[in-house]
Design a protein around this motif. Structure first.
Motif, mmCIF file in Angstrom:
data_model
loop_
_atom_site.group_PDB
_atom_site.id
_atom_site.type_symbol
_atom_site.label_atom_id
_atom_site.label_comp_id
_atom_site.label_asym_id
_atom_site.label_seq_id
_atom_site.Cartn_x
_atom_site.Cartn_y
_atom_site.Cartn_z
ATOM 1 N N LEU A 1 5.659 17.144 43.581
ATOM 2 C CA LEU A 1 6.691 17.904 42.879
ATOM 3 C C LEU A 1 7.877 17.027 42.515
ATOM 4 O O LEU A 1 8.641 17.337 41.608
ATOM 5 N N ALA B 1 2.511 11.654 51.599
ATOM 6 C CA ALA B 1 1.703 12.153 52.706
ATOM 7 C C ALA B 1 0.274 11.599 52.626
ATOM 8 O O ALA B 1 -0.249 11.049 53.604
ATOM 9 N N LEU C 1 -6.974 23.637 50.173
ATOM 10 C CA LEU C 1 -7.570 22.384 50.637
ATOM 11 C C LEU C 1 -8.034 22.538 52.083
ATOM 12 O O LEU C 1 -9.097 22.055 52.462
ATOM 13 N N TYR D 1 -4.731 15.648 45.412
ATOM 14 C CA TYR D 1 -3.276 15.729 45.248
ATOM 15 C C TYR D 1 -2.730 14.702 44.269
ATOM 16 O O TYR D 1 -1.519 14.576 44.114
ATOM 17 N N GLY E 1 4.361 21.652 47.507
ATOM 18 C CA GLY E 1 3.334 21.339 46.516
ATOM 19 C C GLY E 1 1.927 21.345 47.090
ATOM 20 O O GLY E 1 0.952 21.223 46.351
ATOM 21 N N GLY E 2 1.812 21.475 48.402
ATOM 22 C CA GLY E 2 0.488 21.449 49.032
ATOM 23 C C GLY E 2 -0.315 22.692 48.706
ATOM 24 O O GLY E 2 0.234 23.711 48.284
ATOM 25 N N ASP E 3 -1.614 22.595 48.908
ATOM 26 C CA ASP E 3 -2.510 23.677 48.524
ATOM 27 C C ASP E 3 -3.227 24.210 49.759
ATOM 28 O O ASP E 3 -4.034 23.502 50.363
ATOM 29 N N GLU F 1 -4.339 16.373 59.390
ATOM 30 C CA GLU F 1 -3.360 16.762 58.359
ATOM 31 C C GLU F 1 -2.548 17.968 58.813
ATOM 32 O O GLU F 1 -1.342 18.047 58.573
ATOM 33 N N THR G 1 -1.207 8.482 55.035
ATOM 34 C CA THR G 1 -2.267 8.897 55.964
ATOM 35 C C THR G 1 -3.522 8.064 55.737
ATOM 36 O O THR G 1 -4.112 7.522 56.680
ATOM 37 N N LEU H 1 3.639 14.850 48.145
ATOM 38 C CA LEU H 1 2.205 14.802 48.472
ATOM 39 C C LEU H 1 1.658 13.387 48.348
ATOM 40 O O LEU H 1 0.752 12.992 49.093
ATOM 41 N N GLN I 1 0.037 15.638 41.743
ATOM 42 C CA GLN I 1 0.517 16.973 42.103
ATOM 43 C C GLN I 1 1.874 16.948 42.807
ATOM 44 O O GLN I 1 2.379 18.000 43.186
ATOM 45 N N HIS J 1 3.389 17.882 53.808
ATOM 46 C CA HIS J 1 3.200 19.213 53.215
ATOM 47 C C HIS J 1 1.782 19.359 52.693
ATOM 48 O O HIS J 1 1.574 19.856 51.596
ATOM 49 N N PHE J 2 0.796 18.915 53.490
ATOM 50 C CA PHE J 2 -0.579 18.954 52.993
ATOM 51 C C PHE J 2 -1.007 20.366 52.604
ATOM 52 O O PHE J 2 -1.674 20.563 51.607
ATOM 53 N N PHE J 3 -0.627 21.343 53.442
ATOM 54 C CA PHE J 3 -1.101 22.709 53.186
ATOM 55 C C PHE J 3 0.069 23.663 52.945
ATOM 56 O O PHE J 3 -0.089 24.865 53.064
#
Lengths: 212, 612
Positions: free
Chosen positions: A53, A135, B243, A48, B238-240, B221, A139, A132, A51, B231-233
């Motif tokens: 936004l 996050a 992943l 990430y 923006g998450g993917d 996550e 974490t 991201l 990445q 917003h990991f996924f």
């Protein structure tokens, strides 16, 4: 050297196939497991990277000089941990207490820096949900901080035993295993510091990360 | 030991409910694992029955799509995490110390903790049913279906937190068995003299230790996405979602081998015993197991051929997936070579082992067929995959486990399972299994999608689906026959004696059931098939078959004492997870309970002095 007296005690230790103590082997294997845990968290951060936004981006808030200080403090705690084990092997009761407490104290300073850092970031708009970067940063460093905190509790527990006079060459293995854990947590931080601060700390905006 | 141990007196004694709750004996923990996992097998089997009833006829509306989603999710999750893994763990517990000539595992209390975490994690995972909020996103739980906007009730939280607790249990157990096998072998048992089952346990444990942290991160996550605003996924932030798929399958593919390697180990013990020949090509079986363990880390993206990773990734994972079939094939040839020219005795255990080889070949071949990315594009998400997974996990894992139950069961009950009912049990399950899953190859290739609650009458899938549902009934009867056989033989079965199969393993040299201390005298291991060597030497000396080791006074052997703390810690840890679903105060309370448990544990010597 009180070694002569203590070898008699060691002789009572149970037979193992490899000659390595069960608990020490357990700690080594567990650290392998923990490598995969941090590996997956670091992978998340790297995937990430760049990445997000929206801001805040790392360049906006990462303070490399301040974290360099806390990194230095944490590395010093590895030195004091080594001293604690040396004192234990020499049955230097005063040294055991001083170095165990010093290690816990240095770890606590590191955690203090992290608490201040997290608060500053929060005030500057970086939260778990902000983007991201937030996050994955919180974490990863949060779980590292939890590992350090656990280590501090363990060190303080060992210090209490030391005050009671129950730490010495006979229990050197307990201190050694604690040391294995502590050094591992330090090493993980070196990786995190390199990737999140020295390399990733200057990322700006949603530009694609180099090297994928 | 002044403070906390004083609150609760150290438990002692070997009878009653409390003796089971506080036990640290690996044999008792193995039995607890076995019974719990078998109960879960019945529950997950009934869930499968609901699905087969729904799919028996076209355009059926017996259950709603929502209930159907819950059924296939919980059936698969439970079968993987609450049935096959703990049944393997049951064998690890029962067999490993006996087969390496040890008195217990390296960390008896940690072993008890693993079991209680497994039990409470299973309960937490299933607690959603009580509130009609069972997980319903599939056992792979692909993002972003699992995110709050698309999965609004607490089902996925139960799933993620339950699996986190179960993961802790698995890693703790795997650490324990790794240390036990590396460090507690009897004198003379070098690595290359270890029984293959022990080798497979070791490889499985190492895979568990390295694979579970990856899914742990994924689950953390996911939990944070659902509860703490990350917003990991979530593509919206923006998450993917990919992943999640990567994290899940980096864990998930080693997990497949975690499910199959232990039964492969069981079969590698059963086939030589009933062929009356040493295992053919022992080093090849061991090293192909190690190769599978290493290569299992390089094939995960074959689960993701259709997500668009590009031709390079698809080609690489096609090649690695085809390569991993090679060590698996090596094992199959070794098993066949073991039987070749042997004096084969078709006891029920042997039937299940041969059934394993037969069905695993079919499952392996369909597996290689979707190793090819273009072919997989046709097969992805169809019943063809369902057929494959059941041939390897039912035809493979469950058959291997049954072979183990019939083989090792008498060692712990002291009584043989009935051969007549056993053979009926085998043939019903063998026929039922093929009747249920073989037709799925055809409906799958004809395009019937999996995880959809019904199909239209004009699709032409009706006949084959009815056959599958009929097969389920046969399977159901087969399992009932097993339960009847178990209950009858545990009361009236023939006495097993210490060595009913004239087997090669050290565990057969002691009485059935074994005494609490296992071995009065730790054996000196003479070779790969130790007990065969011992018996051969006795015969050559004209002494006849040696009797089982005589019992000695239990009090003369120093064994670890029972402990309350494992269940206390497991209870606290489960509330830490459970509290996240309700009130954080409960998490806090759980943390205090767990911490108190850790302190109590730390202050308690592994064995009480008075137990000498």
């Amino acid at each position: 050297m009180a070694h002569g007296v203590e070898t008699a005690h060691h002789a009572e230790e149970e037979y193992t196939t490899t000659g390595l103590n069960h608990r020490k082997l357990l700690m080594w294997v567990f650290l392998g497991s923990d490598c995969m845990f941090f590996g997956a968290l670091i992978a998340t951060y790297m995937v990430y990277r760049g990445q997000s936004l929206n801001g805040p981006y790392p360049i906006d808030i990462i303070n490399v000089p301040v974290t360099t200080i806390s990194t230095f403090v944490l590395l010093c705690s590895s030195f004091s941990m080594v001293q604690a084990l040396a004192a234990t092997n020499k049955n230097d009761q005063r040294g055991i207490k001083i170095w165990l407490l010093a290690t816990a104290f240095l770890g606590a300073i590191f955690i203090g820096f992290q608490v201040v850092e997290f608060n500053t970031f929060k005030n500057e708009g970086l939260t778990l949900g902000a983007n991201l970067f937030g996050a994955s940063f919180f974490t990863l460093t949060g779980f590292h901080g939890a590992h350090v905190t656990l280590g501090i509790i363990w060190l303080l527990g060992m210090f209490v035993l030391a005050v009671k006079g129950r730490v010495g060459p006979a229990t050197a293995l307990d201190v050694e295993i604690l040391g294995l854990y502590w050094h591992f947590v330090d090493i993980v931080w070196i990786v995190i510091f390199t990737l999140l601060y020295l390399i990733g700390g200057f990322d700006a905006g949603p530009a694609p990360a180099s090297g994928g | 030991m002044a403070t906390l141990t004083g609150v609760l007196a150290r438990p002692s004694g070997y009878t009653g409910v409390w003796s089971w709750i506080t036990t640290v004996d690996h044999k008792r923990i193995g039995i607890l694992y076995g019974f719990t996992a078998f109960a879960m097998l019945l529950i997950a089997g009934v869930e499968a029955g609901v699905m087969r009833a729904q799919l028996a006829t076209a355009d059926s509306d017996l259950v709603s799509p929502g209930v159907f989603n819950q059924m296939f999710t919980m059936h698969a999750t439970a079968m993987v995490f609450n049935v096959i893994m703990p049944l393997s763990a049951s064998f690890f517990n029962l067999i490993v110390p006996l087969a390496i000539g040890a008195r217990d595992v390296a960390f008896p209390r940690l072993n008890a903790l693993s079991y209680w975490l497994f039990l409470f994690g299973t309960l937490l995972l299933h607690a959603g049913f009580l509130q009609n909020q069972a997980p319903d996103a599939g056992w792979f739980s692909y993002a972003s279906l699992t995110e709050k906007p698309y999965s609004a009730n607490a089902g996925m939280d139960f799933w993620a937190l339950g699996l986190l607790v179960l993961g802790t249990s698995s890693v703790a157990a795997a650490l324990n068995f790794t240390v036990t096998i590396i460090n507690m072998r009897a004198p003379g048992m070098s690595l290359m003299r270890m029984p293959v089952f022990i080798w497979m346990t070791l490889i499985t444990s190492i895979l568990l230790i390295l694979a579970f942290p990856v899914i742990t991160v994924g689950l953390i996550e996911l939990t944070m996405d659902r509860n703490f605003g990350t917003h990991f996924f979530m593509p919206a932030g923006g998450g993917d979602p990919l992943l999640w798929q990567h994290l899940f399958w980096v864990f998930g593919h080693p997990e497949v081998y975690i499910l199959i390697l232990p039964p492969m180990g069981v079969v590698s013990e059963v086939l030589p015993t009933f062929s009356r020949k040493p295992l053919f090509g022992y080093p090849f079986v061991v090293f192909s197991g190690i190769t599978i363990g290493i290569m299992s880390w390089a094939v995960w993206s074959h689960h993701m051929f259709t997500v668009g990773l590009g031709p390079v990734a698809n080609s690489v994972f096609t090649i690695t997936t085809m390569l991993i079939a090679v060590p698996t094939g090596v094992k199959i040839f070794n098993w066949i070579g073991t039987m070749w020219g042997g004096a084969i005795e078709f006891k029920t255990s042997m039937l299940f082992a041969v059934g394993f080889v037969f069905l695993f070949i079919i499952g392996g071949l369909s597996g290689v067929s979707h190793a090819v990315a273009p072919a997989d594009n046709q097969q992805q998400d169809t019943y063809y995959i369902v057929a494959h997974i059941h041939y390897v996990l039912f035809g493979g894992s469950i058959f291997g486990i049954f072979a183990g139950i019939y083989y090792w069961g008498p060692k712990f009950t002291g009584r043989l399972l009935g051969e007549g009912l056993g053979k009926l049990n085998f043939w019903l399950i063998f026929i039922g299994m093929n009747l249920t899953f073989f037709p799925m190859h055809f409906v799958g290739m004809n395009g019937m999608p999996r995880r959809v609650y019904t199909y239209p009458a004009e699709s032409g899938f009706q006949l084959l689906n009815s056959l599958s549902s009929l097969g389920y009934i046969v399977l159901f009867i087969g399992f009932v026959v097993f339960i009847v056989n178990y209950l009858r033989s545990s009361k009236n079965g023939a006495e097993a004696g210490h060595d009913p199969w004239d087997a090669p393993g050290i565990e057969w040299s002691i009485s059935s059931p074994p005494p609490a201390y296992n071995f009065a005298v730790i054996p000196e291991v003479l070779g790969r098939d130790h007990y065969w060597i011992v018996k051969e030497q006795a015969r050559e000396a004209g002494q006849g078959t040696p009797p089982g080791e005589a019992h000695v006074d239990e009090r003369t052997i120093h064994m670890p004492s029972p402990s309350y703390w494992p269940i206390v810690i497991a209870f606290g840890v489960t509330w830490i997870a459970g509290g996240l679903l309700t009130h954080y105060a409960l998490s806090f309370a759980g943390g205090i309970i767990a911490f108190a448990g850790v302190v109590g544990w730390g202050n308690e010597p592994a064995a009480a002095e008075s137990d000498h």
